[in-house]
Scaffold this motif. Structure first.
Motif, short mmCIF file in Angstrom:
data_model
loop_
_atom_site.label_atom_id
_atom_site.label_comp_id
_atom_site.label_asym_id
_atom_site.label_seq_id
_atom_site.Cartn_x
_atom_site.Cartn_y
_atom_site.Cartn_z
N SER A 191 -116.59 70.19 -20.20
CA SER A 191 -115.41 69.54 -19.64
C SER A 191 -115.79 68.99 -18.27
O SER A 191 -116.39 69.69 -17.45
N LEU A 192 -115.45 67.73 -18.04
CA LEU A 192 -115.72 67.06 -16.76
C LEU A 192 -114.45 66.39 -16.28
O LEU A 192 -113.72 65.80 -17.08
N GLY A 193 -114.19 66.47 -14.99
CA GLY A 193 -112.98 65.82 -14.50
C GLY A 193 -112.89 65.83 -12.99
O GLY A 193 -113.72 66.41 -12.29
N PHE A 194 -111.87 65.19 -12.49
CA PHE A 194 -111.57 65.20 -11.06
C PHE A 194 -110.10 64.90 -10.88
O PHE A 194 -109.42 64.38 -11.78
N GLN A 195 -109.58 65.26 -9.70
CA GLN A 195 -108.23 64.87 -9.36
C GLN A 195 -108.21 64.36 -7.92
O GLN A 195 -108.97 64.82 -7.06
N TYR A 196 -107.35 63.39 -7.70
CA TYR A 196 -107.17 62.82 -6.37
C TYR A 196 -105.84 63.34 -5.81
O TYR A 196 -104.78 63.13 -6.42
N ASN A 197 -105.92 64.06 -4.70
CA ASN A 197 -104.74 64.62 -4.05
C ASN A 197 -104.41 63.83 -2.78
O ASN A 197 -105.30 63.58 -1.96
N TYR A 198 -103.15 63.47 -2.63
CA TYR A 198 -102.68 62.80 -1.43
C TYR A 198 -101.43 63.54 -0.96
O TYR A 198 -100.43 63.61 -1.69
N THR A 199 -101.48 64.11 0.24
CA THR A 199 -100.35 64.88 0.75
C THR A 199 -99.92 64.34 2.10
O THR A 199 -100.75 63.99 2.96
N ASN A 200 -98.61 64.27 2.30
CA ASN A 200 -98.01 63.90 3.58
C ASN A 200 -97.36 65.14 4.18
O ASN A 200 -96.56 65.82 3.51
N HIS A 201 -97.68 65.43 5.44
CA HIS A 201 -97.16 66.61 6.13
C HIS A 201 -96.29 66.17 7.30
O HIS A 201 -96.70 65.34 8.11
N SER A 202 -95.11 66.76 7.39
CA SER A 202 -94.22 66.54 8.52
C SER A 202 -93.95 67.90 9.14
O SER A 202 -93.48 68.81 8.46
N TYR A 203 -94.23 68.05 10.45
CA TYR A 203 -94.19 69.39 11.04
C TYR A 203 -93.69 69.29 12.48
O TYR A 203 -92.77 68.50 12.76
N LEU A 204 -94.28 70.05 13.40
CA LEU A 204 -93.78 70.29 14.73
C LEU A 204 -93.42 69.00 15.49
O LEU A 204 -94.23 68.08 15.58
N LEU A 205 -92.19 68.97 16.03
CA LEU A 205 -91.72 67.87 16.88
C LEU A 205 -91.84 66.50 16.22
O LEU A 205 -92.18 65.51 16.85
N GLY A 206 -91.60 66.46 14.91
CA GLY A 206 -91.62 65.21 14.19
C GLY A 206 -93.00 64.65 13.93
O GLY A 206 -93.13 63.48 13.53
N SER A 207 -94.04 65.44 14.16
CA SER A 207 -95.40 64.97 13.90
C SER A 207 -95.62 64.80 12.41
O SER A 207 -95.07 65.54 11.60
N LYS A 208 -96.46 63.81 12.06
CA LYS A 208 -96.76 63.53 10.66
C LYS A 208 -98.25 63.35 10.49
O LYS A 208 -98.95 62.82 11.37
N LYS A 209 -98.75 63.76 9.33
CA LYS A 209 -100.17 63.63 9.05
C LYS A 209 -100.36 63.52 7.54
O LYS A 209 -99.78 64.28 6.76
N ALA A 210 -101.20 62.56 7.14
CA ALA A 210 -101.54 62.41 5.72
C ALA A 210 -102.97 62.91 5.50
O ALA A 210 -103.86 62.65 6.33
N VAL A 211 -103.18 63.62 4.39
CA VAL A 211 -104.50 64.16 4.04
C VAL A 211 -104.77 63.82 2.59
O VAL A 211 -103.90 63.97 1.72
#
Length: 874
Positions: A552-572
């Protein structure tokens, strides 16, 4: 007569007499019901089982069963369902016929292992657990789980029907040996959710056949037990194993340290709920979940001075048809507990004062769980499942702690009140639809909601100056609310013997934390953390013929958006590969190798805007970190060598996980308080291995069993801004010899257990080693006397403790149970545990290791008891 348009390749069944005994050498003839011509014939084997081919003849068919000692029987068959045929003995025939054959203990038929209970059991067995422990390849672990070749059985079946879900211990303790007709292990079990042509690899299932006189009627028993030291056990068990409806209600209250529900059973029940269903349905690509809210009653060892437990567990299942059913599982557990221990805390910074501490903790823990599940197979072979649940728990503790600082001799006293209350509810659903014979679409959706309220009241002999409070009382209230919602779609495309899978997932989670502490602004919190996640994945599962192996061979692409302290945002974002290979080296030896990359998640504690009290001498500071990519690489390799005909079962598995980056707590130890926050680290890895070997000899009545598990973990953290390397080594091994004397007057199980836990911490200027070893020789003797009316067993264990600093007494634990079967309805028994230590000052050693300090403990242990009991069978 017009034949039904239904074809079956073969018909399977078992032939028994009226007493439930299997009958060998029975002639089976399959006859065309229209022409009355014989299609084919066969005979039952030494276990009374048969398989006969239909040769593609249409149903209905006639089955003729003949044996020279029994009345013949003819059956008209409409389907190829499994048959249980009972024959009546002939009169005026030969009075005794002896067939002397050397029957196998285990017979392998395709993906099924059939156990010869006559050759393996001797009549001294009382419960399902006593039976299972005598079957080659099977064992019951300390969590009450049934394992095959070292791995936990996926499903329990009763006459082919799923029941008890994953609650193995309830089945082990409440299904009696007299109820059991047969036991077989299915290594490729397909349940209602399986879709033809798409589920090649099934799960393991233990199928337990129930005797006819225990079916389709309400039966059960009531146990009343009490005696010396005011120890008691009241137990009720009511069940009904019907063809369509199965029911079991267990009620219990006791203070002898018996837990109806094991830790592992509880954890596996949680996997049915909410977001955890995602990992259950698709192993590649993890979904982070938290198990921090475990109720304390689960950890039911005897490192307590007093324990009283009350429980009820209800299992209900009803089949509306062969294609639809409903299940309901309800659990309530109430625990009252008292703990006392002497502790030595050694801090790893080399500067903080080590502490001798006396703990006295009393508390209660209540827990309730309700799960309702409905599943149906629709007309076009599609499948639908919906599962709703609610969880509630409440824990109250009072802690009296006396701390002595070894550097100065100063003492501090604390009297703490802790209250935790959790409410959860959620729902998930699964839908599978084969669009064509080569194309399958399935969808999984879930919603979770959780609310946890925590009250901490700390009271000290000195003012809490380390929390900036000029009084000796501190009160903190914390509320955490969270919700998760998500949906996953998957398309499976069959390409001959291969398969191509496309997957997409959309999810959103929210966590909100509110905190108040005595009007101190630096401890006032009202924080939010939000995350949205998108996943795209592809997987190819194939087979190579030269050499023959699956991959079995495979991969997945994860994209996450984080919203946290004092309205800060970060995408990973990240690409996570995975692959696996499995190969049958020969008919008895198989191997596998797998690799997975998983993305780790965050929690609201990583993004605090102010301080949060953790316990009476520590608090969490704002970490001021931003979300970054955290990936864990996991490797697994294994070998399995099994020869069922020779009763040889063995397996070896190795695993390694390593975090490329991990957010971990760091510690700053001041005079009376530890400040904590979170920091990214580079080293966090664990390697573990498990080996199991089971051999029952055929020519001598003995079996040899060996199991060992070991792990090594390394964690890098920071203490007082200096790098600290924390290493933990754990070994657990068990070796024992088991007898299989057919003379049931005496059998034995004797061997040795070895457990070792070592914690080593090193900084640039300081090193600490804490170690606990427990060596336990043990022996169990069992037997039957007085014409099988008197069952007896003697258990003995000698606990030898070896520690690096504090030492408790070694313990010789001797117990026994004798049961007199007065009638089929009434049994009397004596139950005794640890009878050489019927006092209140028993102690045992324990060890707790954290990244900040190690704690060696001498813990009060439950005293022994001797009880008289009576069992009323319904």
């Amino acid at each position: 007569m017009i034949p039904y348009i239904f074809y079956g390749q073969e018909i399977n069944g078992t032939i028994t007499d009226e007493g439930g005994n299997k009958i060998p050498l029975v002639t089976i003839q399959l006859i065309n019901n229209t022409t009355n011509k014989i299609i084919t014939y066969t005979q039952t084997n030494s276990l009374g089982n048969f398989t006969i081919a239909t040769n593609n003849n249409a149903f209905p068919l006639k089955l003729k069963v003949q044996h020279f000692s029994y009345e013949s029987k003819e059956l008209i068959l409409d389907t190829n369902e499994f048959l249980n045929v009972v024959l009546e003995a002939k009169t005026n025939e030969l009075t005794e016929i002896i067939i002397d054959t050397k029957a196998y203990d285990v017979i392998k038929k395709g993906d099924t292992l059939q156990y010869n209970l006559k050759s393996l059991l001797n009549g001294s067995e009382l419960k399902l657990k006593d039976v299972v422990n005598k079957l080659p390849g099977l064992a019951i672990d300390e969590d009450g789980k049934i394992r095959y070749n070292g791995k936990i059985i996926d499903n329990l079946l009763f006459d082919g029907n799923e029941f008890f879900d994953r609650n193995h211990q309830i089945a082990n303790d409440n299904i009696t040996a007299e109820m059991i007709q047969k036991i077989e292990l299915l290594t490729n079990y397909k349940n209602l959710s399986s879709i033809k042509n798409f589920d090649e690899n099934g799960k393991t299932a233990l199928n337990i056949g129930i005797k006819d006189n225990f079916k389709n009627k309400f039966k059960g028993n009531i146990t009343l037990e009490g005696g010396f030291k005011e120890r008691y056990n009241l137990h009720g068990n009511l069940y009904n194993f019907g063809e369509k409806t199965m029911f079991n209600l267990v009620t219990n209250t006791n203070n002898i340290n018996y837990s109806v529900l094991s830790v592992k059973d509880y954890m596996d029940t949680r996997k049915m709920n909410g977001k955890r269903i995602m990992s259950e349905q698709f192993s590649q690509g993890g979904f982070s979940t938290s198990d921090l809210d475990l109720p304390s009653f689960l950890f039911a060892d005897d490192h307590v001075k007093y324990r009283k437990l009350t429980n009820y567990t209800l299992n209900f299942s009803h089949k509306f048809s062969n294609k639809s059913k409903i299940e309901f599982i309800s659990i309530f557990n109430l625990l009252d507990q008292t703990e006392e221990s002497i502790n030595k805390q050694v801090f790893f910074d080399g500067q903080s004062s080590n502490i001798d501490r006396l703990d006295k903790i009393t508390g209660s823990s209540a827990y309730a769980s309700n799960i309702l599940k409905y599943e149906v197979k629709l007309n076009n072979d599609s499948y639908f499942n919906v599962n709703g649940y609610s969880l509630w728990s409440k824990d109250n503790q009072n802690q009296f702690l006396e701390s002595t600082f070894l550097s100065s001799g100063d003492q501090l006293y604390f009297n703490n009140d802790l209250n935790f209350k959790t409410n959860k509810y959620g729902i998930n659903a699964i839908y599978k639809n084969p669009l064509t014979k080569n194309l399958l679409i399935d969808v999984v959706a879930f919603y979770d909601n959780n609310s946890t309220n925590t009250k901490k009241g700390f009271h000290s002999s000195e003012v809490f100056s380390w929390f900036d409070i000029l009084n000796s009382n501190l009160n903190q209230k914390t509320n955490v609310k969270s919700s998760d919602i998500g949906v996953q779609g998957r398309i499976s495309w069959k390409l001959g013997s291969d398969k191509l899978i496309f997957r997409t997932y959309l999810g959103r989670s929210n966590e909100h934390l509110n905190n108040n502490l005595d009007d101190l602004k630096s401890y006032q919190l009202n924080d939010d953390y939000n995350k949205s996640e998108q996943i795209l994945g592809v997987q190819y599962q194939g087979t190579l013929k030269k050499p023959l192996f699956n991959y079995s061979l495979g991969f997945q692409y994860n994209y996450t958006n984080h919203s946290y302290l004092l309205g800060s945002k970060k995408a990973v974002s990240a690409i996570l590969p995975n692959f696996s290979i499995s190969r049958n080296l020969n008919k008895n030896l198989s191997s596998y190798f797998a690799y997975n990359a998983n993305l780790n998640g965050f929690s609201i504690l990583n993004f605090l805007s102010n301080n949060l009290v953790d316990d009476y001498r520590s608090y969490i500071l704002p970490s001021l970190v931003a979300p970054e990519l955290m990936i864990t690489d996991s490797y697994n390799i294994g070998l399995m060598y099994n020869i069922p005909e020779k009763n040889i079962f063995s397996s070896l598995s190795l695993s390694h996980s390593s975090d490329r980056k991990k957010l971990e707590r760091t510690f700053n130890n001041l005079e009376l308080v530890t400040q904590q926050n979170f920091q990214y680290i580079e080293t966090n890895k664990t390697t573990s291995g498990n080996f199991t070997f089971n051999k029952k000899f055929r020519n001598i009545p003995f079996g040899l069993n060996f199991n060992t598990f070991g792990s090594v973990s390394m964690l890098e953290t920071f203490i007082n801004k200096e790098k600290s390397e924390n290493e933990n080594y754990n070994i657990s091994s068990k070796l024992y010899l088991q007898s299989y004397f057919k003379n049931n007057q005496l059998n034995f199980n004797a061997g040795i257990n070895y457990v070792s836990n070592t914690s080593k911490n090193s900084t640039a200027f300081f090193s600490n080693l804490s170690k606990l070893e427990r060596i336990t020789p043990f022996a169990t003797l069992t037997g039957v006397a007085l014409n099988n009316k008197f069952n007896w067993s003697i258990d003995s264990q000698y606990f030898i403790f070896k520690t690096s600093s504090i030492q408790s007494q070694n313990i010789f634990d001797l117990g026994f149970r004798t049961q007199y079967n007065f009638s089929k309805k009434v049994q009397f028994y004596l139950n005794a545990k640890n009878i050489l230590n019927i006092r209140d000052n028993n102690t045992k050693n324990n060890l707790m290791a954290t990244p900040n300090f190690s704690q060696e403990m001498i813990m009060h242990s439950l005293s022994g008891f001797a009880n008289f009991g009576i069992i009323f069978s319904l």
